[in-house]
Design an enzyme around this catalytic site. Structure first.
Site, mmCIF file in Angstrom:
data_model
loop_
_atom_site.group_PDB
_atom_site.id
_atom_site.type_symbol
_atom_site.label_atom_id
_atom_site.label_comp_id
_atom_site.label_asym_id
_atom_site.label_seq_id
_atom_site.Cartn_x
_atom_site.Cartn_y
_atom_site.Cartn_z
ATOM 1 N N GLU A 133 35.513 14.134 12.435
ATOM 2 C CA GLU A 133 36.551 14.858 11.691
ATOM 3 C C GLU A 133 36.624 14.393 10.241
ATOM 4 O O GLU A 133 36.810 15.201 9.328
ATOM 5 C CB GLU A 133 37.909 14.719 12.384
ATOM 6 C CG GLU A 133 38.033 15.536 13.662
ATOM 7 C CD GLU A 133 37.328 14.907 14.856
ATOM 8 O OE1 GLU A 133 36.939 13.725 14.770
ATOM 9 O OE2 GLU A 133 37.159 15.592 15.885
ATOM 10 N N PHE B 253 41.422 20.172 17.984
ATOM 11 C CA PHE B 253 42.767 20.046 18.568
ATOM 12 C C PHE B 253 43.604 19.162 17.647
ATOM 13 O O PHE B 253 43.086 18.249 17.002
ATOM 14 C CB PHE B 253 42.715 19.411 19.965
ATOM 15 C CG PHE B 253 42.327 20.361 21.058
ATOM 16 C CD1 PHE B 253 43.289 21.092 21.743
ATOM 17 C CD2 PHE B 253 40.993 20.517 21.390
ATOM 18 C CE1 PHE B 253 42.921 21.965 22.756
ATOM 19 C CE2 PHE B 253 40.621 21.395 22.404
ATOM 20 C CZ PHE B 253 41.585 22.118 23.087
ATOM 21 N N ASP B 254 44.926 19.420 17.675
ATOM 22 C CA ASP B 254 45.896 18.647 16.892
ATOM 23 C C ASP B 254 45.676 17.136 16.961
ATOM 24 O O ASP B 254 45.706 16.437 15.966
ATOM 25 C CB ASP B 254 47.307 18.980 17.384
ATOM 26 C CG ASP B 254 47.342 19.234 18.897
ATOM 27 O OD1 ASP B 254 46.872 18.377 19.651
ATOM 28 O OD2 ASP B 254 47.822 20.314 19.295
ATOM 29 N N GLY B 255 45.435 16.625 18.164
ATOM 30 C CA GLY B 255 45.334 15.170 18.334
ATOM 31 C C GLY B 255 44.062 14.581 17.765
ATOM 32 O O GLY B 255 43.914 13.360 17.717
ATOM 33 N N PHE B 256 43.144 15.442 17.288
ATOM 34 C CA PHE B 256 41.890 14.950 16.732
ATOM 35 C C PHE B 256 41.879 14.964 15.207
ATOM 36 O O PHE B 256 40.843 14.740 14.585
ATOM 37 C CB PHE B 256 40.709 15.792 17.241
ATOM 38 C CG PHE B 256 40.584 15.837 18.739
ATOM 39 C CD1 PHE B 256 41.155 14.850 19.529
ATOM 40 C CD2 PHE B 256 39.898 16.863 19.358
ATOM 41 C CE1 PHE B 256 41.041 14.894 20.912
ATOM 42 C CE2 PHE B 256 39.781 16.913 20.748
ATOM 43 C CZ PHE B 256 40.352 15.928 21.520
ATOM 44 N N LEU C 35 30.028 15.883 15.191
ATOM 45 C CA LEU C 35 31.356 15.526 15.707
ATOM 46 C C LEU C 35 31.997 14.376 14.943
ATOM 47 O O LEU C 35 32.022 13.241 15.415
ATOM 48 C CB LEU C 35 31.269 15.185 17.201
ATOM 49 C CG LEU C 35 31.596 16.374 18.101
ATOM 50 C CD1 LEU C 35 30.435 17.344 18.097
ATOM 51 C CD2 LEU C 35 31.916 15.917 19.496
ATOM 52 N N GLU D 213 33.628 21.824 14.548
ATOM 53 C CA GLU D 213 32.886 21.560 15.776
ATOM 54 C C GLU D 213 32.899 22.800 16.671
ATOM 55 O O GLU D 213 33.978 23.335 16.960
ATOM 56 C CB GLU D 213 33.518 20.365 16.507
ATOM 57 C CG GLU D 213 33.443 19.083 15.692
ATOM 58 C CD GLU D 213 34.457 18.027 16.119
ATOM 59 O OE1 GLU D 213 35.175 18.242 17.110
ATOM 60 O OE2 GLU D 213 34.531 16.986 15.433
ATOM 61 N N HIS E 253 46.036 16.731 23.288
ATOM 62 C CA HIS E 253 45.763 18.155 23.083
ATOM 63 C C HIS E 253 47.041 18.973 22.926
ATOM 64 O O HIS E 253 47.000 20.197 23.018
ATOM 65 C CB HIS E 253 44.953 18.718 24.256
ATOM 66 C CG HIS E 253 43.548 18.206 24.328
ATOM 67 N ND1 HIS E 253 43.259 16.898 24.612
ATOM 68 C CD2 HIS E 253 42.357 18.824 24.144
ATOM 69 C CE1 HIS E 253 41.933 16.739 24.615
ATOM 70 N NE2 HIS E 253 41.373 17.887 24.326
ATOM 71 N N TYR F 168 43.606 12.954 13.335
ATOM 72 C CA TYR F 168 43.865 11.629 12.748
ATOM 73 C C TYR F 168 42.621 10.937 12.198
ATOM 74 O O TYR F 168 42.718 10.229 11.195
ATOM 75 C CB TYR F 168 44.621 10.747 13.741
ATOM 76 C CG TYR F 168 45.902 11.410 14.218
ATOM 77 C CD1 TYR F 168 46.914 11.711 13.310
ATOM 78 C CD2 TYR F 168 46.062 11.790 15.534
ATOM 79 C CE1 TYR F 168 48.057 12.364 13.725
ATOM 80 C CE2 TYR F 168 47.213 12.445 15.958
ATOM 81 C CZ TYR F 168 48.210 12.727 15.054
ATOM 82 O OH TYR F 168 49.341 13.381 15.456
ATOM 83 N N PRO F 169 41.434 11.079 12.793
ATOM 84 C CA PRO F 169 40.267 10.486 12.129
ATOM 85 C C PRO F 169 40.034 11.044 10.722
ATOM 86 O O PRO F 169 39.385 10.397 9.910
ATOM 87 C CB PRO F 169 39.104 10.852 13.068
ATOM 88 C CG PRO F 169 39.739 11.042 14.405
ATOM 89 C CD PRO F 169 41.099 11.628 14.112
#
Lengths: 324, 375
Positions: A60, A83-86, A58, A29, A129, A88-89
């Protein structure tokens, strides 16, 4: 030899990977026109074209899942998770598909993919984030997990990861993106899956990686002023772990403190402590200690300084280790 | 206030494309035609009959305890044979886990399908190393892989060439239940964004285990495509001629560079979801009877007999071939080599890391210790 930030070193490493192998593709992205939210891919789409540096929709799971298809056709996709927190999808695609395609196909099919993930805290970010999800991936057979701590390693490790025939989860310590270091683009790099002694010492070993390497080096400098000699080992690879380098250092010092940002429970520190007590039991002068993020969801950024291991918490653990 | 468009209206496309009625009559359609010969239709009948025989034999093998599980394709033969016979090199085919008929058409030895269900193997098709991807068991996951392969075909310059024979596309299979998955919806988005040469072939067999399609969607599934910006077509999935005609059109369009198409093959899972399932808990005998009257094989047989393209002797020969195939499958199943745990360390990584090498050695030493004790 030149001085550059980790961000620039990653950019230079990716540029060289793209130039060296026409099968290398980047996807993610905002990585094209914008050059990524951290500008790691700045200028690469202009140089290599929209077919090789792909601005993805958009999604993941979509980014990683389509990269599986590209990899199965012989491409070498390097995908960016913003970002790290994204990540998981995309977790299902990484853990259920990317990691085991080789296993389920008798080794016939490989997924030579790199998943780049900016990770860790310390930048005053909002929720999701500042995560450190490396243990989830290190727990998964079929994946390799690495993380550079400095510009030189970043430059070489990203190229080595791209060249690897196995999927590599590549964690980039985002709070170190803009710290500078010497990068020798002609030097012979260390093998990707090897640890490095950053600071030699004799009294205790600090085992760490990514963003905490600098913190531990600072701790070693501070300890030296009090006459204590700390050895800092930058693990660099979290899966596979360079066991021999770890054991060799711990056998020399007799004491080990593991330092990472991720929560302690079932983290890399737990694995390292288990391996060390199994292999170095009679050389140990003290229990293996851990300095980690507390077992909490990542807290509001105004209290992250207390949540994250810092120089004082590291030195406190060293004191406890040496007191044994 | 009236309802916004697209939520309640019916559409002419809701009526599936049909070229062969359940009683065996050829029927015309304004947009699609089957242009093949009766000999080709007879070849389809053979494919369908043999596929059904493979399927019933595998079900029987499960009942005898030789397979742990089997997902039957019973009733979906036309959807699979018609679509698979629309592909050609260099097309790529990405199945879900029930595409035994597609596998058959692509030259996969049916014995290769059994290992994963017998527990002797993961999934791999040594008989067809390329062009037919592995079965996937996580619902919908493979649609993204198919889109990625289609993006690869674009980068390999295999789309939109003047030389039509050089062009290829991907056909990826999934079911009605999968349309609720995020991966499938992302696959639609990514395919549309890239204008990727991919045909999304959804076999709507009316049930995701026990859940009817109405639980997944308030509108006919083919109409979902419009929201993603590409065409959707609903075809009678029990009509092999219509399925082939529609899939051929969709693949040609994709190969030319026209982008993705969603084909909804409206069919019926005549058997259970898998051998562990009990459909009597969620559907009626009446419903099964209604769909039984639309059997995909019966109508082809009726047509070919009515035009004299085949006769009873031809059918007898096919029955004998079916039995021989079933026997080969039985024997092949029992002869599948037993796996060794010791071999499982080999293909986790391209180069096995030292720790895994040591772990395997420790396992072997542990096993060997029993042999020493026994001596």
């Amino acid at each position: 030899m030149s001085t550059m930030t980790m961000a620039k070193a990653l950019n230079a490493g990716l540029r060289r990977a793209l130039a060296d192998d026409p099968k290398v593709l980047l996807a993610g992205e905002d990585i094209g026109r914008l050059g990524g939210v951290f500008r790691i891919t700045e200028g690469l789409q202009a140089e290599f074209g929209e077919d090789r540096v792909i601005d993805s929709p958009l999604g993941e799971a979509g980014i990683v899942g389509t990269a599986v298809g590209l990899a199965l056709r012989g491409f070498r996709p390097v995908v960016e998770i913003q970002f790290d927190g994204f990540v998981y999808p995309a977790f299902d695609q990484i853990v259920s598909q990317v990691s085991r395609m080789r296993f389920r196909s008798h080794g016939r099919l490989g997924v030579p993919m790199v998943v780049r993930i900016p990770y860790g805290g310390g930048i005053g970010a909002i929720e999701h984030h500042s995560e450190s999800p490396e243990a989830y991936f290190a727990h998964t057979p079929g994946l390799k997990v690495v993380t550079p701590s400095n510009p030189l390693d970043a430059y070489w490790m990203i190229q080595q990861a791209v060249a690897d025939d196995d999927p590599v989860i590549f964690f980039e310590p985002k709070r170190r993106y803009h710290e500078k270091g010497e990068v020798d683009v002609e030097a012979e790099p260390l093998p990707l899956y090897s640890a490095r002694v950053v600071t030699p010492g004799t009294d205790a070993t600090l085992l760490t990686y990514g963003p905490m390497v600098r913190t531990c080096v600072q701790a070693a400098v501070a300890a030296a002023e009090e006459g204590r000699s700390l050895e800092v080992v930058d693990l660099r690879s979290l899966s596979p772990l360079d066991d021999e380098a770890v054991f060799a250092s711990v056998r020399r010092t007799g004491r080990a403190v593991v330092v990472h940002e991720a929560v302690g429970t079932l983290g890399l520190g737990a694995e390292l402590a288990a391996r060390i007590q199994q292999e170095c039991f009679y050389e140990l002068q003290a229990p293996v200690l851990r300095v980690t993020g507390y077992d909490l969801p990542y807290p509001p950024s105004r209290v992250e300084d207390g949540y994250l291991p810092d120089l004082d918490r590291v030195l406190d653990a060293v004191d406890r280790s040496l007191a044994h | 206030m009236t309802e916004p468009a697209g939520t309640t209206a019916t559409d002419p496309g809701d009526v599936p494309v049909q070229l062969l009625a359940p009683d065996g009559r050829r029927v015309d359609h304004p947009d699609f035609a089957f242009t093949g010969t009766d000999a080709e239709i007879a070849a389809h009948l053979r494919d369908m009959v043999l596929t059904r025989r493979i399927d019933t034999e595998a079900t029987a093998l499960q009942r005898k305890g030789e397979l742990g599980l089997w997902p039957p394709l019973l009733g979906q033969e036309a959807a699979q044979i018609g679509s698979a016979r629309a592909t050609r090199d260099p097309d790529l085919v990405v199945p879900s886990y029930r595409e035994h008929g597609v596998a058959w058409c692509l030259g996969v030895d049916p014995i290769d399908l059994l290992g994963t269900f017998r527990g002797t193997d993961m999934v791999d098709w040594p008989s067809r190393p390329d062009g037919f991807h592995l079965y996937s068991f996580v619902i919908g996951t493979q649609t993204l892989h198919g889109v990625g392969m289609a993006m690869a075909l674009q980068r390999e310059h295999r789309v939109g060439n003047d030389d039509a024979a050089a062009n290829g596309a991907v056909v990826v299979y999934f079911g009605d239940g999968a349309t609720s998955q995020g991966d499938v919806n992302e696959a639609f988005v990514f395919a549309a964004s890239a204008n990727a040469p991919v045909v999304f072939f959804c076999q709507n067999n009316q049930y995701a285990i026990s859940e009817p399609t109405s639980l997944q969607s308030r509108i006919p599934l083919y109409r979902r495509a419009a929201g993603f910006g590409f065409p959707g077509v609903r075809v009678d999935g029990n009509d092999v001629l219509a399925v082939q005609a529609v899939t051929t059109w969709a693949l040609e369009r994709a190969r030319r560079g026209g982008g993705p198409v969603l084909v909804e093959a409206f069919t019926y899972r005549m058997g259970a979801h898998t051998t562990s399932d009990d459909p009597s808990k969620y559907r009626t005998r009446d419903e099964e009877g209604e769909w039984g009257a639309r059997d995909p094989i019966a109508r082809v047989k009726a047509y070919l007999l009515s035009v004299g393209a085949i006769d009873q002797a031809w059918l007898d020969d096919l029955a004998a071939e079916s039995e021989a195939l079933a026997e080969r499958l039985r024997a092949g199943c029992l002869a599948l080599p037993e796996p060794l745990l010791a071999d499982q360390w080999s293909n986790v990584y391209a180069t096995t890391p030292d720790r895994l090498v040591r772990q395997r050695e420790e396992y072997l030493a542990y096993e060997a210790s029993f042999a020493e004790e026994a001596r």
